[in-house]
Design a protein around this motif. Structure first.
Motif, PDB file in Angstrom:
ATOM      1  N   ALA A 142       0.883   3.539  -6.392  1.00 24.78           N
ATOM      2  CA  ALA A 142       1.591   2.503  -6.268  1.00 24.78           C
ATOM      3  C   ALA A 142       2.719   1.429  -6.149  1.00 24.78           C
ATOM      4  O   ALA A 142       3.533   0.692  -6.143  1.00 24.78           O
ATOM      5  CB  ALA A 142       2.428   3.727  -7.084  1.00 24.78           C
ATOM      6  N   PRO A 143       2.120   2.351  -4.371  1.00 30.06           N
ATOM      7  CA  PRO A 143       3.017   1.089  -3.279  1.00 30.06           C
ATOM      8  C   PRO A 143       2.904  -0.782  -3.269  1.00 30.06           C
ATOM      9  O   PRO A 143       3.427  -0.788  -2.565  1.00 30.06           O
ATOM     10  CB  PRO A 143       2.474   2.088  -2.238  1.00 30.06           C
ATOM     11  N   HIS A 144       1.545  -0.712  -3.805  1.00 27.41           N
ATOM     12  CA  HIS A 144       1.546  -2.099  -3.907  1.00 27.41           C
ATOM     13  C   HIS A 144       1.581  -2.950  -5.461  1.00 27.41           C
ATOM     14  O   HIS A 144       1.185  -3.516  -5.830  1.00 27.41           O
ATOM     15  CB  HIS A 144      -0.541  -1.707  -3.641  1.00 27.41           C
ATOM     16  N   ALA A 145       2.270  -1.761  -5.579  1.00 20.53           N
ATOM     17  CA  ALA A 145       3.058  -2.474  -7.540  1.00 20.53           C
ATOM     18  C   ALA A 145       3.549  -3.870  -7.678  1.00 20.53           C
ATOM     19  O   ALA A 145       3.279  -4.377  -8.420  1.00 20.53           O
ATOM     20  CB  ALA A 145       3.916  -1.484  -8.244  1.00 20.53           C
ATOM     21  N   GLN A 146       4.354  -4.814  -6.611  1.00 19.83           N
ATOM     22  CA  GLN A 146       4.959  -6.025  -6.439  1.00 19.83           C
ATOM     23  C   GLN A 146       3.288  -7.039  -6.130  1.00 19.83           C
ATOM     24  O   GLN A 146       3.982  -8.109  -5.868  1.00 19.83           O
ATOM     25  CB  GLN A 146       6.143  -6.086  -6.641  1.00 19.83           C
ATOM     26  N   ARG A 147       2.688  -6.621  -5.379  1.00 24.13           N
ATOM     27  CA  ARG A 147       1.940  -7.499  -4.801  1.00 24.13           C
ATOM     28  C   ARG A 147       1.216  -7.888  -6.044  1.00 24.13           C
ATOM     29  O   ARG A 147       0.305  -7.297  -6.867  1.00 24.13           O
ATOM     30  CB  ARG A 147       0.755  -6.922  -4.232  1.00 24.13           C
ATOM     31  N   LEU A 148       0.434  -9.104  -5.863  1.00 19.37           N
ATOM     32  CA  LEU A 148      -0.922  -9.712  -6.611  1.00 19.37           C
ATOM     33  C   LEU A 148      -2.087  -8.734  -6.476  1.00 19.37           C
ATOM     34  O   LEU A 148      -2.261  -8.538  -5.096  1.00 19.37           O
ATOM     35  CB  LEU A 148      -0.576 -11.901  -5.806  1.00 19.37           C
ATOM     36  N   ALA A 149      -2.654  -8.952  -7.535  1.00 23.87           N
ATOM     37  CA  ALA A 149      -3.505  -8.022  -7.761  1.00 23.87           C
ATOM     38  C   ALA A 149      -4.625  -8.444  -6.462  1.00 23.87           C
ATOM     39  O   ALA A 149      -5.584  -7.603  -5.879  1.00 23.87           O
ATOM     40  CB  ALA A 149      -3.753  -8.140  -9.065  1.00 23.87           C
ATOM     41  N   ARG A 150      -5.237  -9.780  -6.366  1.00 25.53           N
ATOM     42  CA  ARG A 150      -5.793 -10.723  -5.881  1.00 25.53           C
ATOM     43  C   ARG A 150      -5.979 -10.137  -4.171  1.00 25.53           C
ATOM     44  O   ARG A 150      -7.097 -10.157  -3.654  1.00 25.53           O
ATOM     45  CB  ARG A 150      -6.163 -11.900  -6.168  1.00 25.53           C
ATOM     46  N   THR A 151      -4.247  -9.759  -4.044  1.00 23.48           N
ATOM     47  CA  THR A 151      -4.188  -9.506  -2.647  1.00 23.48           C
ATOM     48  C   THR A 151      -5.047  -7.692  -2.169  1.00 23.48           C
ATOM     49  O   THR A 151      -4.578  -7.736  -0.954  1.00 23.48           O
ATOM     50  CB  THR A 151      -2.801  -9.805  -1.997  1.00 23.48           C
ATOM     51  N   LEU A 152      -5.208  -7.034  -3.125  1.00 26.08           N
ATOM     52  CA  LEU A 152      -5.115  -5.751  -2.553  1.00 26.08           C
ATOM     53  C   LEU A 152      -7.425  -5.827  -2.047  1.00 26.08           C
ATOM     54  O   LEU A 152      -8.107  -6.156  -2.628  1.00 26.08           O
ATOM     55  CB  LEU A 152      -5.734  -5.117  -4.299  1.00 26.08           C
ATOM     56  N   SER A 153      -6.932  -4.947  -1.289  1.00 24.40           N
ATOM     57  CA  SER A 153      -8.455  -4.284  -0.977  1.00 24.40           C
ATOM     58  C   SER A 153      -9.599  -4.514  -1.975  1.00 24.40           C
ATOM     59  O   SER A 153      -8.873  -3.755  -3.165  1.00 24.40           O
ATOM     60  CB  SER A 153      -8.052  -2.760  -0.139  1.00 24.40           C
TER      61      SER A 153
END
Ligand code: ATP
Length: 265
Positions: A142-153
């Motif tokens: 949830a803390p990454h909700a606003q990030r672009l998906a490709r920037t996730l680990s």
């Protein structure tokens, strides 16, 4: 919940699946293992309607699903993830889940109410966002909700992929090598995460995985395929001791190590 009876798939002269009968019970984890080319992905393709059966039947909750197109089968409650992560990399994590929610049975949002910002459309949108955030929270991103998906680990991308599948509210979730490309720490975290899915989301899971420790740790039931045939199925403790599995799956001591004490295969 899922029942395959005498399922066979032939590609020209190649028998990719031969007379497979198996079941997946609601709320359980059933893993499918076997060497490369054993027919595991073909099995998923058969269940999801991507591959046509040469013979046999598949039932979901008593209703026959083989022969139906993939989108119809999906709407009856089967969701799937793939060996390679498939996300919309250039949109936010939250939007990835919202897009998946749209595929849920019964979700029909008219264009006009949305364009006119009618209260019904705004209310539905708010509910969808709340549900998507709850889902992201449940899978721990949830803390990454606003990030672009490709920037996730990488492992968070896997979690997002599973969140997207869960957003369609499936009865049955098919996971195709979710630990592929993960290091041992990531695999251990994923293992704990998958183990919780049946109780958290009320889904049954059919899992293809080469990481033996993960399979043996979290499965209620394991089916072993070789050359398109089922060679054995049972609880992990039975399968791990089976001499045919030791011979066919990896061979010799390597197999005993991989299936027994948990060294990753
Ligand atoms: P892996 O672990 O390498 O993913 P697998 O157990 O998933 O292997 P499948 O991908 O199901 O194995 O393949 C089973 C057999 O069917 C293989 O011999 C493969 O080459 C063949 N096969 C799969 N799909 C097709 C197709 N569309 N057309 C022809 N042959 C196919």
């Amino acid at each position: 919940m899922l029942r395959l009876l005498n399922v066979s798939i032939r590609y020209g002269g190649l028998q990719a699946l031969s007379d497979i009968s198996m079941e997946v019970d609601a709320g359980t984890i059933h893993s499918v293992i076997g060497p490369n080319g054993a027919g595991k992905t073909t099995l998923f393709n058969a269940i999801t309607g991507v591959a046509r059966l040469s013979s046999g039947t598949i039932h979901l909750d008593g209703s026959r699903i083989d022969g139906q197109p993939p989108h119809v089968i999906a709407r009856q409650g089967i969701a799937r993830t793939f060996q390679n992560v498939r996300l919309f990399g250039s949109v936010s994590v939250l939007d990835n889940v919202l897009i998946a929610e749209e595929a849920r049975p019964g979700v029909v949002r008219g264009l006009l109410p949305t364009l006119l910002c009618l209260p019904s459309a705004l209310g539905a949108e708010r509910t969808a966002r709340e549900e998507a955030l709850r889902l992201l929270d449940a899978v721990g991103i949830a803390p990454h909700a606003q990030r672009l998906a490709r920037t996730l680990s990488y492992d968070d991308q896997r979690r997002l992929e599973i969140a997207r599948a869960l957003a369609t509210r499936p009865k049955l979730l098919l996971l195709d090598e979710p630990a592929a490309g993960m290091n041992p720490q990531e695999t251990a975290r994923l293992s704990d995460f998958i183990a919780e899915l049946p109780s958290k989301f009320g889904v049954g899971i059919l899992l293809i995985e080469h990481q033996m420790r993960l399979v043996m740790d979290i499965s209620n039931y394991v089916t072993v395929l070789e050359y398109g045939r089922k060679i054995v199925s049972g609880e992990p403790s039975e399968v791990r001791q089976n001499p045919e599995v030791l011979r066919a799956y990896l061979g010799g001591r390597t197999a005993e190590r991989a299936l027994g004490t948990g060294t990753h295969a």
